[in-house]
Design an enzyme around this catalytic site. Structure first.
Site, PDB file in Angstrom:
ATOM      1  N   ASN A  41       0.811  -1.229   0.000  1.00 42.64           N
ATOM      2  CA  ASN A  41       0.000   0.000   0.000  1.00 42.64           C
ATOM      3  C   ASN A  41       0.844   1.280   0.000  1.00 42.64           C
ATOM      4  O   ASN A  41       0.422   2.290  -0.560  1.00 42.64           O
ATOM      5  CB  ASN A  41      -1.019  -0.007   1.151  1.00 42.64           C
ATOM      6  CG  ASN A  41      -0.375  -0.011   2.515  1.00 42.64           C
ATOM      7  OD1 ASN A  41       0.744  -0.500   2.680  1.00 42.64           O
ATOM      8  ND2 ASN A  41      -1.054   0.532   3.489  1.00 42.64           N
TER       9      ASN A  41
ATOM     10  N   LYS B  71      13.289  -5.442   1.057  1.00 41.86           N
ATOM     11  CA  LYS B  71      12.461  -6.345   0.251  1.00 41.86           C
ATOM     12  C   LYS B  71      11.122  -5.669   0.004  1.00 41.86           C
ATOM     13  O   LYS B  71      10.268  -5.605   0.874  1.00 41.86           O
ATOM     14  CB  LYS B  71      12.230  -7.691   0.939  1.00 41.86           C
ATOM     15  CG  LYS B  71      11.632  -8.692  -0.071  1.00 41.86           C
ATOM     16  CD  LYS B  71      10.901  -9.834   0.559  1.00 41.86           C
ATOM     17  CE  LYS B  71       9.509  -9.528   0.975  1.00 41.86           C
ATOM     18  NZ  LYS B  71       8.594  -9.127  -0.111  1.00 41.86           N
TER      19      LYS B  71
ATOM     20  N   GLU C 159       5.433  -2.600  12.377  1.00 41.28           N
ATOM     21  CA  GLU C 159       4.230  -1.789  12.144  1.00 41.28           C
ATOM     22  C   GLU C 159       3.218  -2.733  11.508  1.00 41.28           C
ATOM     23  O   GLU C 159       3.386  -3.142  10.356  1.00 41.28           O
ATOM     24  CB  GLU C 159       4.527  -0.633  11.185  1.00 41.28           C
ATOM     25  CG  GLU C 159       5.612   0.330  11.653  1.00 41.28           C
ATOM     26  CD  GLU C 159       5.218   1.157  12.863  1.00 41.28           C
ATOM     27  OE1 GLU C 159       4.041   1.137  13.256  1.00 41.28           O
ATOM     28  OE2 GLU C 159       6.110   1.806  13.423  1.00 41.28           O
TER      29      GLU C 159
ATOM     30  N   CYS D 253      -2.987   1.819   6.554  1.00 44.84           N
ATOM     31  CA  CYS D 253      -3.044   1.089   7.835  1.00 44.84           C
ATOM     32  C   CYS D 253      -3.862   1.876   8.843  1.00 44.84           C
ATOM     33  O   CYS D 253      -4.476   1.294   9.730  1.00 44.84           O
ATOM     34  CB  CYS D 253      -1.647   0.829   8.349  1.00 44.84           C
ATOM     35  SG  CYS D 253      -0.628   2.293   8.329  1.00 44.84           S
TER      36      CYS D 253
ATOM     37  N   GLU E  87       8.234   4.324  14.160  1.00 46.10           N
ATOM     38  CA  GLU E  87       8.949   4.906  13.025  1.00 46.10           C
ATOM     39  C   GLU E  87       8.751   6.413  13.101  1.00 46.10           C
ATOM     40  O   GLU E  87       7.865   6.901  13.806  1.00 46.10           O
ATOM     41  CB  GLU E  87       8.395   4.336  11.708  1.00 46.10           C
ATOM     42  CG  GLU E  87       8.647   2.842  11.621  1.00 46.10           C
ATOM     43  CD  GLU E  87       8.443   2.234  10.253  1.00 46.10           C
ATOM     44  OE1 GLU E  87       7.373   2.444   9.664  1.00 46.10           O
ATOM     45  OE2 GLU E  87       9.365   1.545   9.777  1.00 46.10           O
TER      46      GLU E  87
END
Ligand code: NAD
Length: 483
Positions: free
Chosen positions: A149, A172, A243, A277, A452
């Protein structure tokens, strides 16, 4: 929607295991294929990162910061082209893709600043002649694993602080949307091995997480995959920044302008076609205005322009994958079986073979049913009437997740109550889903651990070392020799 010209050159991996087809969600057509990384390629890239680490860690912070600032400038310079590529692979509207690139540049600029300003400290020493230092050091090799997303932004939130702090990174990207990330990897001018990319799905991710050469896993994705990551990291007591999923509430009170509240809810529920999210996935509304609010929200949701995401007037692009459309159809059907009424949308939108889903508003669905159905992660929002603010807070907190929450009120008293009592990582009052690079982002409970962004998101990539120094060796009164 011509995308061929801006596709990155895909360098063949060291060892080819399979091919990933990257699909344009707006058309359903394949726009590129990417070779999936074999375990031997993952291992080789981690080892190359390990080899690069001593020199990168020893590089003066100002030089590391300068490299990150040059990258941020390059991002801004070709933001338009990168945004087109991101839209082609993700279905994000072009305006939102441009925001993603700008915010990614912001993260590199912010952490370049911290690289040259944020250090350790000197605690008061235990002896009159001693010196004690709290030293901050990079952790080592960081695996940065991201979902489809926000494949650019969520990578930037990991790679920027990690690199600024002197770590090396093996990223990745998600198999659905790897192209922009690969292009960014080509644009990052850093010593060999300091930043690299491996491609593939969960299998490649597992291989990276389990590699003993990786010191820290920074992972964003579902709670289910996050739990697998936790188990794999536990085996080697690896550091993690997680997260994970969310199921964010919004509380709308009866003391505000209803039209503005509706617009605010539309943004929070339908930005990025609800695939954020922190998308609003349940709205608790004061019962006295609930019916009118739902009616206006349904009308506004039905009027949002769905279509080609590269058209600047489009508000709702396609979902990222065909599987997302199936999942949302099943979600709406399950909610209806449990009594929910579809007030707007509720079905795929037939636009040019793409994966479109109409912005959907549900009513007559209980909090218990929503709890049972779990995370939505698409443009579907249920509205639930509540009679008191305390009840709204209680229901908002009643979730295994605790990522974010929105509150719409003009009462200072209620706003402060919400800020105090909502148990989640972000509380947005009258300002839905705004992220600030300087402020921490993350979740309570099963929405993750660690943070974060902000200084917290820099500290996550640093080890803390306590150094004690006596300038000269001399007998100490507590040694055996003094007894
Ligand atoms: P996902 O968990 O399926 O995959 C995320 C990434 O992890 C992908 O790159 C995938 O290949 C990889 N992966 C999957 N299983 C793995 C494993 N066992 N070990 C290592 N890597 C593995 O998630 P998704 O479907 O790509 O993304 C959607 C989810 O991401 C949603 O649940 C959403 O809530 C969550 N998300 C959370 C945040 C946040 O900040 N909390 C932000 C964005 C998305």
């Amino acid at each position: 929607m011509e995308t061929r010209a801006i596709l990155p050159t895909i360098t063949p991996p060291l060892d080819v295991r399979g091919e990933i087809e990257v699909v344009n969600p707006a058309t359903g057509g394949v726009i590129s294929t990417v070779a999936s990384s074999a375990p031997s390629e993952v291992a080789a890239k981690v080892e190359r990162a390990r080899a690069a680490f001593p020199a990168w860690r020893a590089t003066p912070a100002a030089e590391r910061a300068a490299a990150l600032l040059r990258f941020a400038a390059a991002l801004r310079a070709c933001g338009g082209e990168l945004a087109e590529l991101l839209t082609a692979e993700s279905g994000k509207t072009i305006i939102e893709s441009e925001w993603d690139i700008e915010w990614a540049a912001d993260a590199f600029e912010f952490y370049a600043g911290l690289a040259v300003s944020h250090g350790g400290r000197m605690p008061p020493a235990q002896t009159s002649t001693g010196t004690e230092l709290v030293v901050k050091e990079p952790v080592g090799i960081v695996a940065a694993i991201t979902p489809w997303n926000y494949p650019v932004l969520l990578w930037a939130w990991k790679a920027a602080p990690a690199l600024a702090a002197g770590n090396c990174v093996v990223a990745k990207p998600p198999p659905e949307t790897p192209l922009t990330m690969m292009r960014l990897n080509d644009m990052l001018v850093l010593p060999d091995g300091v930043h690299d990319v491996v491609n593939g799905g969960a299998e490649t991710g597992r291989c990276l997480v389990e590699h003993p050469g990786v010191d820290l896993v920074a992972f964003t994705g579902t709670a289910a995959a996050g739990k697998e990551v936790i188990r794999a990291c536990a085996e080697q007591v690896k550091r993690m920044v997680l997260e994970l999923s969310g199921n964010d509430p919004m509380i709308v009170w009866d003391d505000t302008d209803l039209d503005v509240a509706v617009e605010c809810a539309c943004f929070a529920a339908f930005i990025n076609a609800g695939q954020v999210c922190t998308s609003t996935e349940r709205i608790y509304v004061r019962d006295t205005i609930a019916e009118e609010f739902t009616r206006r929200l349904a009308a506004r949701a039905s009027a949002l322009r769905i279509g080609d995401p590269s058209d600047r007037s489009t508000m709702i692009g396609p979902l990222a994958t065909a599987a997302q459309v199936d999942r949302l159809e099943r979600y709406v059907a399950s909610a209806q079986e449990r009594g929910a009424v579809v007030r707007a949308g509720g079905a795929p939108a037939g636009v040019g073979g793409g994966f479109f889903f109409r912005p959907t508003v549900l009513s007559d669905v209980s909090h218990e049913v929503l709890r049972e159905l779990g995370e939505i992660f698409g443009p579907v929002v249920p509205v639930i009437p509540v009679s008191t603010f305390d009840e709204a807070i209680e229901l908002a907190n009643d979730s295994v997740f605790g990522l974010g929450a929105n509150v719409v009120t003009s009462s200072l008293e209620l706003a402060l109550q919400a800020a105090r009592d909502l148990r989640c990582g972000s509380v947005w009052i009258n300002s839905p889903l705004i992220d600030n690079t300087a402020g921490p982002f993350g979740g309570f409970r099963q929405s993750g651990s660690g943070r974060e962004l902000g200084v917290e998101g820099y500290e996550a990539y640093l080890e803390t070392k306590h150094v004690t120094i006596e300038p000269a060796l001399s007998y100490q009164p507590w040694w055996f020799s003094a007894r």
